[in-house]
Scaffold this active site. Structure first.
Site, PDB file in Angstrom:
ATOM      1  N   ASP A 214       0.160  -6.489   5.037  1.00 39.46           N
ATOM      2  CA  ASP A 214      -0.530  -7.769   5.304  1.00 39.46           C
ATOM      3  C   ASP A 214       0.425  -8.843   5.818  1.00 39.46           C
ATOM      4  OD1 ASP A 214      -2.853  -6.592   4.471  1.00 39.46           O
ATOM      5  OD2 ASP A 214      -3.058  -7.728   2.613  1.00 39.46           O
TER       6      ASP A 214
ATOM      7  N   THR B 181       0.816  -1.203   0.000  1.00 37.03           N
ATOM      8  CA  THR B 181       0.000   0.000   0.000  1.00 37.03           C
ATOM      9  C   THR B 181       0.852   1.256   0.000  1.00 37.03           C
ATOM     10  OG1 THR B 181      -1.735  -1.141   1.168  1.00 37.03           O
ATOM     11  CG2 THR B 181      -1.786   1.227   1.322  1.00 37.03           C
TER      12      THR B 181
HETATM   13  N1  LIG Z   1      -1.953  -1.614   4.051  1.00 33.13           N
HETATM   14  C1  LIG Z   1      -1.367  -2.549   3.365  1.00 33.13           C
HETATM   15  O1  LIG Z   1      -0.194  -2.469   3.042  1.00 33.13           O
HETATM   16  C2  LIG Z   1      -2.168  -3.778   3.088  1.00 33.13           C
HETATM   17  C3  LIG Z   1      -2.567  -3.887   1.691  1.00 33.13           C
HETATM   18  C4  LIG Z   1      -1.913  -4.851   0.776  1.00 33.13           C
HETATM   19  N2  LIG Z   1      -2.763  -5.970   0.692  1.00 33.13           N
HETATM   20  C5  LIG Z   1      -0.494  -5.275   1.106  1.00 33.13           C
HETATM   21  O2  LIG Z   1      -0.219  -5.955   2.046  1.00 33.13           O
HETATM   22  O3  LIG Z   1       0.374  -4.960   0.353  1.00 33.13           O
END
Ligand SMILES: NC(=O)CC[C@H](N)C(=O)O
Length: 371
Positions: free
Chosen positions: A135, A55
């Site tokens: 994650d 993210t």
């Molecule tokens: N906030 C995040 O980074 C989670 C979102 C994404 N699924 C990841 O792990 O890259």
């Protein structure tokens, strides 16, 4: 003769100019790709930022809605979003992967750990920052905690809001992570996770909330320290063995053993253990109920698995606490290992590395008490 000398001279000069131009083009090209520091201040530490996606590098079409795609923003653009960080360190970036961390794979872990070890072996590199999706951030961090062979700071960072979101937390988290990596006292503390102004040990940190920017917590041990205004304060140290004090060497490893996690629940279906065995699993972690307890028919299947030489680790589906030997569950009778206070996802990481060396449950149990 004179004409010949002049034309030879002209030829040499134009070749040199051409070479200079092509060198510059390579340098510009590398800079664009993000693997050369732009300017170097000899008084600042040299930090390499390895990007894997997530993210923190996510981009969406709206700044106010939740939808976005992970791993869209390249490492140089991430660094450009924190120009202030150039006052903390000489920065260079490399793109290791561009995935949402739900797609994190053993192959990326191995590539990442090998690259971190290569870079840390260089005298001029002072620390590493790794950008990552949240994650599976804590699993990657724990894998590095066990496989990095250096005391130099290695700091993993992510974000809960995408790079295009209103009030994105990525630039601040990245700035903080660079500050941690650039701080001398961060050395020899194992791999660190810097999120939301807190610094956690890779062993202890876990994602506790699906959306909150305060998602990372360390339920059993608390944070090791804080980073605020670019300055680091420490409150605790990790006592478990890490980095240079582990026995795991992945320099020649090309694949990790298949280890799977089973989630425990009331009325659990025992045939799940058989499913994993026929899928070729080499080790099982059970996220058991409470103190790592097992549904009775599952316990029978677990006994069968351990007697075939497949190690089974009892962890807990609860969010905190330790799983203790010989509680309600008879580990001596079942041949099981307890995860101590490692959550199931991290118990899986340790079991994968342990299986590179042995499937002797007494030795594996000892590792779970040391790392
Ligand atoms: N906030 C995040 O980074 C989670 C979102 C994404 N699924 C990841 O792990 O890259």
């Amino acid at each position: 003769m004179r004409v010949f000398v002049y034309s030879l001279l002209l030829c040499c000069i134009s070749t040199a100019v051409l070479q200079l131009c092509s060198l510059e083009t390579v340098a510009q090209h590398k800079r664009k790709k993000g693997n050369i520091a732009q300017t170097r201040d000899n008084n600042l530490p040299n930090i390499v930022v390895l990007a894997t996606g997530g993210t923190i590098a996510g981009a969406g079409t709206s700044s106010v809605s939740a939808g976005y795609t992970s791993g869209k923003v390249p490492v140089n653009q991430l660094l450009n979003a924190v120009p202030e960080a150039k006052k903390l360190a000489n920065l260079s970036g490399e793109q290791i992967a561009s995935v949402g961390s739900q797609a994190m794979a053993d192959s990326i872990w191995l590539k990442l750990a090998k690259r971190v070890n290569q870079l840390c072996a260089r005298e001029e590199v002072d620390g590493i920052v790794i950008t990552h999706g949240t994650d599976t951030e804590s699993e990657t961090a724990y894998f590095l905690q066990l496989t990095v062979k250096s005391i130099k700071p290695v700091v993993v960072v992510g974000a809960m809001r995408s790079a295009t979101a209103i009030s994105a937390d990525g630039p601040k988290n990245l700035y903080d992570a660079i500050a941690v990596a650039a701080t001398r006292s961060s050395a020899n503390r194992g791999v660190l996770i810097a999120m939301n102004e807190q610094i956690f040990s890779a062993r202890e940190a876990t994602k506790t909330n699906t959306t909150s920017t305060a998602t990372f917590q360390s339920p059993n041990a608390g944070p090791l320290g804080v980073v605020y205004d670019g300055k680091v304060s420490w409150y605790h140290s990790i006592l478990r063995k890490h980095t240079i004090d582990t026995e795991f060497d992945i320099s020649q490893v090309t694949a990790l053993p298949k280890v799977d996690i089973l989630y425990g629940y009331a009325n659990m279906d025992a045939s799940l253990v058989d499913c994993l065995l026929s899928a070729g699993t080499k080790g099982i972690v059970i996220a058991g109920v409470g103190n790592g307890n097992l549904y009775p028919t599952v316990a029978v299947k677990v006994r069968e698995a351990t007697s075939k030489g497949i190690p089974v680790v009892r962890a807990s589906r609860t969010a905190s606490g330790r799983v203790t030997l010989q509680g309600e569950t008879d580990d001596r009778q079942l041949g099981t290992v307890v995860s101590d206070d490692l959550d199931p996802s991290k118990a899986r990481v340790l079991l994968q590395l342990a299986l590179l060396k042995t499937n002797n449950t007494a030795i594996i149990q000892d590792m779970f008490f040391r790392y």
